[in-house]
Design an enzyme around this catalytic site. Structure first.
Site, PDB file in Angstrom:
ATOM      1  N   ASP A 179       0.834  -1.200   0.000  1.00 36.80           N
ATOM      2  CA  ASP A 179       0.000   0.000   0.000  1.00 36.80           C
ATOM      3  C   ASP A 179       0.873   1.256   0.000  1.00 36.80           C
ATOM      4  O   ASP A 179       1.704   1.449   0.879  1.00 36.80           O
ATOM      5  CB  ASP A 179      -0.893  -0.022   1.250  1.00 36.80           C
ATOM      6  CG  ASP A 179      -2.145   0.817   1.094  1.00 36.80           C
ATOM      7  OD1 ASP A 179      -2.043   1.924   0.547  1.00 36.80           O
ATOM      8  OD2 ASP A 179      -3.215   0.350   1.530  1.00 36.80           O
ATOM      9  N   THR A 202      -6.801   3.604  -2.358  1.00 36.08           N
ATOM     10  CA  THR A 202      -6.581   2.205  -1.972  1.00 36.08           C
ATOM     11  C   THR A 202      -7.595   1.241  -2.582  1.00 36.08           C
ATOM     12  O   THR A 202      -7.221   0.236  -3.204  1.00 36.08           O
ATOM     13  CB  THR A 202      -6.614   2.080  -0.438  1.00 36.08           C
ATOM     14  OG1 THR A 202      -5.524   2.817   0.105  1.00 36.08           O
ATOM     15  CG2 THR A 202      -6.498   0.623  -0.007  1.00 36.08           C
ATOM     16  N   ASN A 226     -12.522   5.024  -2.063  1.00 41.96           N
ATOM     17  CA  ASN A 226     -12.735   4.348  -0.784  1.00 41.96           C
ATOM     18  C   ASN A 226     -14.167   4.605  -0.301  1.00 41.96           C
ATOM     19  O   ASN A 226     -14.788   3.763   0.336  1.00 41.96           O
ATOM     20  CB  ASN A 226     -11.737   4.848   0.251  1.00 41.96           C
ATOM     21  CG  ASN A 226     -10.305   4.517  -0.108  1.00 41.96           C
ATOM     22  OD1 ASN A 226     -10.036   3.552  -0.820  1.00 41.96           O
ATOM     23  ND2 ASN A 226      -9.365   5.329   0.366  1.00 41.96           N
ATOM     24  N   LYS A 258      -6.106  -3.734   6.403  1.00 43.81           N
ATOM     25  CA  LYS A 258      -7.287  -2.988   5.966  1.00 43.81           C
ATOM     26  C   LYS A 258      -8.308  -3.971   5.406  1.00 43.81           C
ATOM     27  O   LYS A 258      -7.985  -4.775   4.529  1.00 43.81           O
ATOM     28  CB  LYS A 258      -6.930  -1.990   4.877  1.00 43.81           C
ATOM     29  CG  LYS A 258      -6.060  -0.824   5.308  1.00 43.81           C
ATOM     30  CD  LYS A 258      -5.808   0.103   4.121  1.00 43.81           C
ATOM     31  CE  LYS A 258      -4.931   1.266   4.460  1.00 43.81           C
ATOM     32  NZ  LYS A 258      -4.682   2.158   3.294  1.00 43.81           N
ATOM     33  N   ASP A 278       1.373   2.591   3.906  1.00 47.59           N
ATOM     34  CA  ASP A 278       0.463   3.696   3.611  1.00 47.59           C
ATOM     35  C   ASP A 278       0.320   4.618   4.814  1.00 47.59           C
ATOM     36  O   ASP A 278       0.377   5.844   4.693  1.00 47.59           O
ATOM     37  CB  ASP A 278      -0.902   3.143   3.204  1.00 47.59           C
ATOM     38  CG  ASP A 278      -1.885   4.234   2.807  1.00 47.59           C
ATOM     39  OD1 ASP A 278      -1.615   4.930   1.809  1.00 47.59           O
ATOM     40  OD2 ASP A 278      -2.898   4.402   3.498  1.00 47.59           O
ATOM     41  N   ASP A 322      -0.986  -0.220  -4.865  1.00 45.14           N
ATOM     42  CA  ASP A 322      -2.310   0.305  -5.195  1.00 45.14           C
ATOM     43  C   ASP A 322      -2.272   1.763  -5.619  1.00 45.14           C
ATOM     44  O   ASP A 322      -3.245   2.283  -6.178  1.00 45.14           O
ATOM     45  CB  ASP A 322      -3.264   0.124  -4.024  1.00 45.14           C
ATOM     46  CG  ASP A 322      -2.738   0.742  -2.729  1.00 45.14           C
ATOM     47  OD1 ASP A 322      -1.542   1.066  -2.657  1.00 45.14           O
ATOM     48  OD2 ASP A 322      -3.528   0.883  -1.778  1.00 45.14           O
ATOM     49  N   HIS A 323      -1.168   2.449  -5.374  1.00 44.82           N
ATOM     50  CA  HIS A 323      -0.976   3.846  -5.770  1.00 44.82           C
ATOM     51  C   HIS A 323       0.390   4.280  -5.244  1.00 44.82           C
ATOM     52  O   HIS A 323       1.034   3.563  -4.471  1.00 44.82           O
ATOM     53  CB  HIS A 323      -2.074   4.757  -5.192  1.00 44.82           C
ATOM     54  CG  HIS A 323      -2.277   4.615  -3.706  1.00 44.82           C
ATOM     55  ND1 HIS A 323      -1.387   5.114  -2.772  1.00 44.82           N
ATOM     56  CD2 HIS A 323      -3.259   4.015  -2.986  1.00 44.82           C
ATOM     57  CE1 HIS A 323      -1.801   4.833  -1.563  1.00 44.82           C
ATOM     58  NE2 HIS A 323      -2.935   4.148  -1.657  1.00 44.82           N
ATOM     59  N   HIS A 336      -2.326  11.176  -1.581  1.00 46.50           N
ATOM     60  CA  HIS A 336      -2.283  10.672  -2.954  1.00 46.50           C
ATOM     61  C   HIS A 336      -3.675  10.774  -3.544  1.00 46.50           C
ATOM     62  O   HIS A 336      -4.623  11.190  -2.880  1.00 46.50           O
ATOM     63  CB  HIS A 336      -1.798   9.221  -2.973  1.00 46.50           C
ATOM     64  CG  HIS A 336      -2.552   8.342  -2.003  1.00 46.50           C
ATOM     65  ND1 HIS A 336      -3.768   7.772  -2.297  1.00 46.50           N
ATOM     66  CD2 HIS A 336      -2.268   7.985  -0.723  1.00 46.50           C
ATOM     67  CE1 HIS A 336      -4.196   7.086  -1.254  1.00 46.50           C
ATOM     68  NE2 HIS A 336      -3.311   7.198  -0.270  1.00 46.50           N
TER      69      HIS A 336
END
Length: 545
Positions: free
Chosen positions: A32, A73, A94, A155, A299, A346-347, A485
């Site tokens: 993440d 995410t 999200n 998560k 993250d 994921d980013h 982000h």
């Protein structure tokens, strides 16, 4: 009769041989908020057997990007495993605003289920909002649901969405208890192996020690100073410096939020993944099984401390060791090497605005409350609606949601409303454009690459009525420290992608790859159908022919 027996035996042998050519286990790993450059930036801090093992003995796709907005995410994890974008899979953020209920909703929320093994409210999650199949669903469909699929992440959204709608289970961390839980969507009790791990009370053990640096501070020369005014603080801290006194901080916070917020969560994730493989006998049956695995702590560390921090570098040093633990286990547990994995993210993430401004680089924080206020003021003035009418009723994922009742009352359209608010919004330095969502069909053929990313991030039934387009380096933020982000730009869209294991070529691919290419590439190797909403392509050169 002999000919029939010979033919039947030959057919059975052929089917068995085909199955033998496939890996017994596929592991999809997501880190993440991992930017592409982190592997090389922290290279000298890594040991052997983790990230270096992947780069040196895997197939590295060095130009892998997300091709939609927003880079968050939930859509990131979903796009990796479905081979499509929010435009098709429906996970547009999200959270998003739901017209039917007139309120924001969470991507994995499901009030029809409850927790198994934990706090009831912390288990009200499922994949029901996912509109397409994941690669894991297709694997199960290919053999009448004999394959096993397990999702693991701190998560819940990062565990649930990749594993798809037909997973055997998805597990995430109950932050009230520090234990791994699931929901009644999957099962009604926890298996023995989950209870056994929970009974170890690893969260308590890991939080009983300070977060110390892995190396002397001098080795982190690629980072900024440890004491930076742009970094966030844990409760009770006066400075964001090492060591971080986790026992004291936990006593002040009162729960297990420190697990996802520190590298301790990565340790628990790797350990739990190993227990899942053993406890579920993944890779030991007749058909290929799938484990989806996401490491969430980078993250949280990245948001709090930013890319230049010593904390983030040390987080990756410790993650590198956790990956080595997992990879060493796979080598011993699968002596034939009949497994394959990939690692991506994921980013990415932006630099902390204060850090950039300090070095004369223009940037800042996006303020949707100010834009909403300006838009409502312009619309109220235009329609003589007074000062209390909210024409913009919600702002999510770079989009405005308009009030349809007021639109009907004043006989206007979303296109007209965009034309009214655009002059006011364009007065903000950071806003590049204001675009009605109705124009996005044309954007798919636009020469503007950002407009194309809007198109692929938009879902007509879940998206808003207009998009706000920003210049680079301005980000969604919450104060003077930390970063975030979500943008279409390089720092948020460029992520690592490395394949490793059975049948994978050693090498490097510098050609452009899209994140939605991962699922069809794995499907092609497994000789199964790509996910039903996929429009990615097979990445050439990954697997041996």
């Amino acid at each position: 009769m002999k000919k029939i027996l010979v033919f039947t035996a030959a057919l059975a042998f052929a089917v068995s041989a085909q199955q033998a050519e496939r890996p017994k286990l596929v592991i999809g790993i997501v880190v993440d908020q991992m930017r592409y450059d982190y592997i090389y930036r922290f290279w000298d801090l890594f040991g052997d057997g983790g990230f270096k093992e992947l780069v040196n003995n895997g197939y590295n796709c060095t130009s892998t990007h997300y091709t939609y907005v927003p880079t968050f995410t939930a859509p990131g994890h979903t796009s990796i495993f479905t081979g499509t974008t929010p435009w098709m899979h429906g996970i547009i953020g999200n959270n998003w605003f739901e017209r039917e209920t007139n309120k924001p909703v969470y991507c994995a929320e499901d009030k029809t289920v409850t927790a198994v093994g934990g706090t009831p409210a912390n288990g009200e999650f499922s994949p029901r909002r996912l509109l397409v199949n994941s690669i894991a669903d297709e694997m199960k469909i290919s053999n009448s649901f004999h394959s096993k699929v397990i999702g693991v992440a701190i998560k819940e959204r990062s565990s649930i969405l990749p594993a798809g709608r037909s997973a055997d289970a998805a597990y995430w961390l109950d932050r009230a208890t520090g234990k791994w839980i699931t929901s009644t969507y999957y099962r009604t009790d926890l298996p023995a192996w989950v209870n056994n791990y929970n009974n170890l009370k690893r969260a308590d053990e890991l939080l009983s020690k300070k977060w110390e640096l892995s190396f002397p501070i001098e080795k982190y020369s690629m980072c900024g100073p440890d004491d930076s005014k742009f970094e966030g603080l844990f409760k009770g801290e006066e400075k964001p410096i090492f060591p971080h006194d986790l026992p004291t901080i936990k006593s002040l916070m009162g729960d297990y939020e420190l697990i996802p917020s520190t590298p301790m969560g990565d340790i628990m994730t790797a350990e739990f993944a190993i227990e899942a493989i053993k406890g579920e006998n993944l890779g030991k049956g007749e058909f290929t099984d799938i484990l989806t695995l996401s490491f969430s702590p980078p993250d949280y560390v990245g948001h709090r401390y930013g890319p230049q921090s010593v904390e983030l570098a040390d987080c990756y040093v410790k993650l590198d060791k956790d990956l080595k633990l997992l990879f060493d286990f796979l080598k011993s547990h699968f002596p034939k090497g009949d497994y394959v994995l990939f690692l991506s993210a994921d980013h990415g993430v932006a630099e902390i605005p204060g850090f950039l401004r300090q070095n004369h680089i223009d940037c800042g924080l996006i303020d949707f409350s100010a834009y909403t206020k300006a838009a409502n003021a312009a619309l109220n003035n235009h329609f003589n609606a007074g000062t209390d009418s909210n024409f913009v009723i919600n702002a999510q994922n770079y989009q405005f949601y308009f009030n349809y009742d007021l639109m009907k009352k004043y006989k206007t359209t979303s296109e007209e409303m965009v034309e009214i608010i655009k002059p006011e919004l364009m007065k903000f330095t950071e806003i590049r454009d204001v675009v009605p969502s109705s124009s996005l069909d044309e954007a798919s053929n636009s020469a503007d690459p950002v407009r194309k990313k809007f198109f692929f991030g938009y879902h007509k039934k879940r998206g808003g009525d207009c998009w706000i387009d920003f210049v680079p380096a301005w980000l969604l933020g919450f104060g003077n420290t930390g970063t975030s982000h979500g943008s279409p730009f390089e720092y948020d869209s460029h992520v690592p992608l490395i394949f490793y294991g059975m049948g994978v070529n050693k090498g490097e691919n510098n050609s452009a790859v899209e994140i939605i290419d991962i699922a069809p590439t794995i499907a092609n190797y497994l000789k199964i159908m790509a996910p039903n909403g996929s429009f990615g392509k097979v990445i050439q050169g990954v697997f041996k022919k």
